[in-house]
Write a protein that holds these residues in place. Structure first.
Motif, PDB file in Angstrom:
ATOM      1  N   THR A 114      17.092  -1.997   5.036  1.00 16.10           N
ATOM      2  CA  THR A 114      18.518  -2.310   5.075  1.00 16.10           C
ATOM      3  C   THR A 114      19.024  -2.251   6.511  1.00 16.10           C
ATOM      4  OG1 THR A 114      18.874  -1.485   2.829  1.00 16.10           O
ATOM      5  CG2 THR A 114      20.796  -1.599   4.271  1.00 16.10           C
ATOM      6  N   ARG A 115      18.607  -1.237   7.231  1.00 12.13           N
ATOM      7  CA  ARG A 115      18.998  -1.111   8.636  1.00 12.13           C
ATOM      8  C   ARG A 115      18.532  -2.331   9.434  1.00 12.13           C
ATOM      9  NH1 ARG A 115      16.776   0.395  13.379  1.00 12.13           N
ATOM     10  NH2 ARG A 115      18.128   1.445  14.899  1.00 12.13           N
ATOM     11  N   ALA A 116      17.367  -2.863   9.089  1.00  5.67           N
ATOM     12  CA  ALA A 116      16.818  -3.997   9.829  1.00  5.67           C
ATOM     13  C   ALA A 116      17.634  -5.272   9.637  1.00  5.67           C
ATOM     14  CB  ALA A 116      15.369  -4.235   9.400  1.00  5.67           C
ATOM     15  N   VAL A 117      18.256  -5.438   8.458  1.00  3.82           N
ATOM     16  CA  VAL A 117      18.969  -6.694   8.192  1.00  3.82           C
ATOM     17  C   VAL A 117      20.473  -6.603   8.405  1.00  3.82           C
ATOM     18  CG1 VAL A 117      17.228  -7.403   6.504  1.00  3.82           C
ATOM     19  CG2 VAL A 117      19.329  -6.282   5.696  1.00  3.82           C
ATOM     20  N   VAL A 118      21.022  -5.392   8.342  1.00  6.85           N
ATOM     21  CA  VAL A 118      22.483  -5.288   8.236  1.00  6.85           C
ATOM     22  C   VAL A 118      23.183  -5.741   9.509  1.00  6.85           C
ATOM     23  CG1 VAL A 118      22.716  -2.864   8.992  1.00  6.85           C
ATOM     24  CG2 VAL A 118      24.324  -3.824   7.321  1.00  6.85           C
ATOM     25  N   GLY A 119      22.578  -5.513  10.669  1.00  4.20           N
ATOM     26  CA  GLY A 119      23.223  -5.954  11.902  1.00  4.20           C
ATOM     27  C   GLY A 119      23.379  -7.464  11.962  1.00  4.20           C
ATOM     28  N   GLY A 120      22.317  -8.174  11.626  1.00  4.95           N
ATOM     29  CA  GLY A 120      22.388  -9.633  11.618  1.00  4.95           C
ATOM     30  C   GLY A 120      23.380 -10.150  10.596  1.00  4.95           C
ATOM     31  N   MET A 121      23.414  -9.508   9.437  1.00  6.33           N
ATOM     32  CA  MET A 121      24.373  -9.906   8.412  1.00  6.33           C
ATOM     33  C   MET A 121      25.802  -9.733   8.912  1.00  6.33           C
ATOM     34  SD  MET A 121      22.733  -8.442   4.859  1.00  6.33           S
ATOM     35  CE  MET A 121      21.318  -9.228   4.064  1.00  6.33           C
ATOM     36  N   LEU A 167      27.381   2.881   1.776  1.00 11.15           N
ATOM     37  CA  LEU A 167      27.170   1.744   2.670  1.00 11.15           C
ATOM     38  C   LEU A 167      28.146   0.618   2.355  1.00 11.15           C
ATOM     39  CD1 LEU A 167      25.522   0.451   4.937  1.00 11.15           C
ATOM     40  CD2 LEU A 167      23.921  -0.378   3.184  1.00 11.15           C
ATOM     41  N   SER A 168      28.423   0.416   1.082  1.00 10.65           N
ATOM     42  CA  SER A 168      29.388  -0.613   0.698  1.00 10.65           C
ATOM     43  C   SER A 168      30.741  -0.336   1.328  1.00 10.65           C
ATOM     44  CB  SER A 168      29.514  -0.668  -0.833  1.00 10.65           C
ATOM     45  OG  SER A 168      30.477  -1.625  -1.227  1.00 10.65           O
ATOM     46  N   ALA A 169      31.148   0.930   1.332  1.00 11.49           N
ATOM     47  CA  ALA A 169      32.421   1.291   1.960  1.00 11.49           C
ATOM     48  C   ALA A 169      32.359   1.094   3.474  1.00 11.49           C
ATOM     49  CB  ALA A 169      32.769   2.742   1.630  1.00 11.49           C
ATOM     50  N   GLU A 170      31.228   1.435   4.090  1.00 13.41           N
ATOM     51  CA  GLU A 170      31.067   1.244   5.531  1.00 13.41           C
ATOM     52  C   GLU A 170      31.222  -0.222   5.920  1.00 13.41           C
ATOM     53  OE1 GLU A 170      27.426   2.727   7.136  1.00 13.41           O
ATOM     54  OE2 GLU A 170      27.790   4.797   6.510  1.00 13.41           O
ATOM     55  N   LEU A 171      30.764  -1.103   5.045  1.00  9.73           N
ATOM     56  CA  LEU A 171      30.716  -2.529   5.365  1.00  9.73           C
ATOM     57  C   LEU A 171      31.929  -3.312   4.857  1.00  9.73           C
ATOM     58  CD1 LEU A 171      26.926  -3.119   4.637  1.00  9.73           C
ATOM     59  CD2 LEU A 171      28.031  -2.971   6.881  1.00  9.73           C
ATOM     60  N   VAL A 176      29.631  -8.434   4.187  1.00  8.39           N
ATOM     61  CA  VAL A 176      28.326  -7.997   3.677  1.00  8.39           C
ATOM     62  C   VAL A 176      28.540  -7.182   2.413  1.00  8.39           C
ATOM     63  CG1 VAL A 176      26.184  -6.776   4.193  1.00  8.39           C
ATOM     64  CG2 VAL A 176      27.433  -7.936   6.034  1.00  8.39           C
ATOM     65  N   ARG A 177      27.827  -7.540   1.361  1.00 11.68           N
ATOM     66  CA  ARG A 177      27.962  -6.884   0.065  1.00 11.68           C
ATOM     67  C   ARG A 177      26.767  -5.987  -0.209  1.00 11.68           C
ATOM     68  NH1 ARG A 177      29.956 -10.043  -4.306  1.00 11.68           N
ATOM     69  NH2 ARG A 177      29.838  -7.992  -5.264  1.00 11.68           N
ATOM     70  N   VAL A 178      27.003  -4.896  -0.931  1.00 15.94           N
ATOM     71  CA  VAL A 178      25.931  -3.983  -1.332  1.00 15.94           C
ATOM     72  C   VAL A 178      26.067  -3.717  -2.823  1.00 15.94           C
ATOM     73  CG1 VAL A 178      24.805  -1.755  -0.958  1.00 15.94           C
ATOM     74  CG2 VAL A 178      25.991  -2.881   0.945  1.00 15.94           C
ATOM     75  N   GLN A 179      24.936  -3.746  -3.504  1.00  9.94           N
ATOM     76  CA  GLN A 179      24.925  -3.468  -4.945  1.00  9.94           C
ATOM     77  C   GLN A 179      23.812  -2.478  -5.269  1.00  9.94           C
ATOM     78  OE1 GLN A 179      22.947  -6.181  -7.823  1.00  9.94           O
ATOM     79  NE2 GLN A 179      25.001  -6.503  -8.674  1.00  9.94           N
ATOM     80  N   ALA A 180      24.161  -1.468  -6.047  1.00 10.90           N
ATOM     81  CA  ALA A 180      23.153  -0.609  -6.666  1.00 10.90           C
ATOM     82  C   ALA A 180      22.914  -1.154  -8.063  1.00 10.90           C
ATOM     83  CB  ALA A 180      23.641   0.840  -6.739  1.00 10.90           C
ATOM     84  N   LEU A 181      21.692  -1.567  -8.334  1.00 11.87           N
ATOM     85  CA  LEU A 181      21.328  -2.135  -9.631  1.00 11.87           C
ATOM     86  C   LEU A 181      20.594  -1.064 -10.426  1.00 11.87           C
ATOM     87  CD1 LEU A 181      21.048  -4.540 -11.570  1.00 11.87           C
ATOM     88  CD2 LEU A 181      18.997  -5.218 -10.293  1.00 11.87           C
ATOM     89  N   LEU A 182      21.177  -0.651 -11.558  1.00 12.93           N
ATOM     90  CA  LEU A 182      20.667   0.499 -12.292  1.00 12.93           C
ATOM     91  C   LEU A 182      20.292   0.136 -13.730  1.00 12.93           C
ATOM     92  CD1 LEU A 182      23.356   3.125 -11.155  1.00 12.93           C
ATOM     93  CD2 LEU A 182      21.221   2.483 -10.006  1.00 12.93           C
ATOM     94  N   PRO A 183      19.135  -0.459 -13.929  1.00 12.10           N
ATOM     95  CA  PRO A 183      18.692  -0.754 -15.295  1.00 12.10           C
ATOM     96  C   PRO A 183      18.211   0.506 -16.006  1.00 12.10           C
ATOM     97  CG  PRO A 183      16.991  -1.376 -13.743  1.00 12.10           C
ATOM     98  CD  PRO A 183      18.173  -0.931 -12.914  1.00 12.10           C
ATOM     99  N   GLY A 184      18.075   0.384 -17.328  1.00 10.63           N
ATOM    100  CA  GLY A 184      17.434   1.440 -18.098  1.00 10.63           C
ATOM    101  C   GLY A 184      15.950   1.139 -18.201  1.00 10.63           C
ATOM    102  N   VAL A 185      15.394   1.270 -19.396  1.00 17.26           N
ATOM    103  CA  VAL A 185      13.969   0.993 -19.581  1.00 17.26           C
ATOM    104  C   VAL A 185      13.770  -0.515 -19.655  1.00 17.26           C
ATOM    105  CG1 VAL A 185      11.942   1.406 -21.019  1.00 17.26           C
ATOM    106  CG2 VAL A 185      13.694   3.166 -20.818  1.00 17.26           C
TER     107      VAL A 185
END
Length: 257
Positions: A114-121, A167-171, A176-185
């Motif tokens: 994430t650190r590697a891409v976020v600056g360019g984004m 990070l979403s709040a920082e950005l 730039v958008r950030v998503q936590a994807l939280l599936p179950g089984v």
């Protein structure tokens, strides 16, 4: 010009489903995985589009750095931090090498990629980062009767959730958008590799998880839980988190006096 996505853990399960969906949506894809043979099969299955296979082991610092270098040098529009290992067992039973592997793959690798891409984004004013965790991130308060015990795994996924939200709040305001994807089984090879037979357990398809992720972005969600019908439960959890955070005082609480 095609948009560019980088997907880790792209050779099976949710990562493979993401790669397939993104290819069909016209993305060029940098597909990262440990299994070079499976990466080649993915490329051969889609000769009409640009898929760049990158064989890398994200449980190693060298593997992470190699992918981070690629991510920093390319105009990545969409980063999907999906690679994972389970190692479901109590901490006392978890070998040190497996604990290290788990934390490296699910905490260190997403952080550094994430650190590697976020600056360019930020410079381009657009981009999306999806961190694939799981509903186990919410399982910390569960009593000892809830099995299997998996302190390190649950902690790693909880880190991904907090990392994504913060990070979403920082950005905010950068495009730039950030998503936590939280599936179950999910019906993938993930549990089978740990010697767990979940064939009798109802499971969501990896394709449905991807559908939820993409729709969640359209809905403006920072946290997407594909199997949770009542999304107000998430609002309740996060409101309680903020209430506890905001309710602290520099004075010692009376129950400790």
């Amino acid at each position: 010009m095609s948009k560019l996505a980088l997907v880790t853990g792209a050779t099976s399960g949710i990562g493979s489903a993401f790669a397939e969906r993104l290819v069909s949506d016209g993305y060029a894809v940098i597909a990262v995985g440990r299994n070079a043979e499976r990466l080649d099969q993915l490329v051969e299955a889609h000769p009409e589009v640009k898929i760049r296979p990158v064989a890398a082991d994200l449980s190693t610092l060298a593997g992470i750095q190699g992918v981070a270098d690629i991510a920093a040098a390319e105009p990545v529009d969409l980063l999907i931090n999906n690679a994972g290992v389970a190692h479901y067992m109590p901490l006392a039973d978890l070998p040190a090498d497996k604990a290290t592997e788990l934390v490296t793959v699910k905490v260190l690798a997403p952080t550094l990629l994430t650190r590697a891409v976020v600056g360019g984004m930020q410079e381009r004013g657009s981009g999306t980062i999806i961190n694939v965790g799981g509903m186990i991130a919410f399982s910390g308060p569960a009593p000892s009767s809830v099995m299997p015990r998996r302190a390190v795994y649950a902690g790693a996924l909880a880190n991904l959730l907090a990392f994504s939200q913060t990070l979403s709040a920082e950005l905010e305001g950068t495009g730039v958008r950030v998503q936590a994807l939280l599936p179950g089984v999910v019906a993938t090879e993930f549990h089978t590799r740990q010697g767990m037979d979940l064939s009798a357990v109802p499971r969501m398809s990896a394709a449905d998880v991807v559908t939820a992720a993409l729709r969640g972005l359209e809905l403006g969600e920072t946290v997407t839980a594909p199997g949770l019908e009542d999304s107000s439960l998430l609002d309740t959890v996060f409101a309680a988190d903020l209430a506890a955070f905001g309710g602290q005082s520099p004075q010692l609480a009376s129950r400790y006096r």
